[in-house]
Design a protein around this motif. Sequence first.
Motif, mmCIF file in Angstrom:
data_model
loop_
_atom_site.group_PDB
_atom_site.id
_atom_site.type_symbol
_atom_site.label_atom_id
_atom_site.label_comp_id
_atom_site.label_asym_id
_atom_site.label_seq_id
_atom_site.Cartn_x
_atom_site.Cartn_y
_atom_site.Cartn_z
ATOM 1 N N GLU A 43 0.662 -1.360 -0.385
ATOM 2 C CA GLU A 43 -0.303 -0.078 0.167
ATOM 3 C C GLU A 43 0.652 1.065 0.090
ATOM 4 O O GLU A 43 1.586 1.712 0.905
ATOM 5 N N VAL A 44 0.871 2.058 -0.945
ATOM 6 C CA VAL A 44 1.498 3.532 -1.004
ATOM 7 C C VAL A 44 0.832 4.548 -0.851
ATOM 8 O O VAL A 44 -1.051 4.286 -1.783
ATOM 9 N N PRO A 45 0.622 5.279 0.064
ATOM 10 C CA PRO A 45 -0.253 6.334 0.232
ATOM 11 C C PRO A 45 -0.819 7.179 -1.634
ATOM 12 O O PRO A 45 -0.169 7.360 -2.455
ATOM 13 N N GLU A 46 -2.271 7.192 -1.587
ATOM 14 C CA GLU A 46 -3.000 7.541 -2.820
ATOM 15 C C GLU A 46 -2.236 8.718 -3.659
ATOM 16 O O GLU A 46 -1.851 8.948 -4.837
ATOM 17 N N LYS A 47 -1.676 9.521 -2.942
ATOM 18 C CA LYS A 47 -1.131 11.020 -3.605
ATOM 19 C C LYS A 47 0.725 10.858 -3.104
ATOM 20 O O LYS A 47 1.053 12.114 -3.350
ATOM 21 N N ALA A 48 1.140 10.058 -2.905
ATOM 22 C CA ALA A 48 2.290 10.266 -2.721
ATOM 23 C C ALA A 48 3.152 10.871 -3.423
ATOM 24 O O ALA A 48 4.000 11.056 -4.313
ATOM 25 N N ASP A 57 4.144 9.106 -14.604
ATOM 26 C CA ASP A 57 4.363 7.198 -15.005
ATOM 27 C C ASP A 57 5.625 7.348 -14.135
ATOM 28 O O ASP A 57 5.903 5.492 -13.889
ATOM 29 N N ASP A 58 6.887 7.614 -13.735
ATOM 30 C CA ASP A 58 7.544 7.740 -12.910
ATOM 31 C C ASP A 58 7.689 7.587 -12.329
ATOM 32 O O ASP A 58 8.365 6.632 -10.698
ATOM 33 N N ALA A 59 6.763 8.737 -11.566
ATOM 34 C CA ALA A 59 7.050 8.553 -10.214
ATOM 35 C C ALA A 59 5.988 8.109 -9.354
ATOM 36 O O ALA A 59 6.032 7.576 -8.380
#
Length: 102
Positions: A43-48, A57-59
């Motif tokens: 899980e990665v925070p949606e706005k990270a 697309d790289d971020a």
Amino acid sequence: SIAPVVSRAMLEEYISVLSRPVFKIPAGEIAAIKEFFEGLVIEVPEKAADKIDAPADDAVFVAAARHGAAHCLITGNRKHLAKLKGERFLILSPEEFLNPKP
């Protein structure tokens, strides 16, 4: 040992790329790849990824590396990540990863 770090956004990007007609990968194989990686998703925070100075697309890959405490990020788009400084992981091309310098 190698342990992949995969976020939901990364998996969606992988499946999108693998589904391109140019690769001619059968749908069943793409489904099997997706199923395998589903079990590895973190899980990665949606706005990270929004706060990272890189193309969107790289971020998503950088965000996953940060949140997954990765030791390295392996990418063919290394030039897109050139502005990143102070990361706790190495940014390597596939060749650099497979053929490390002593």
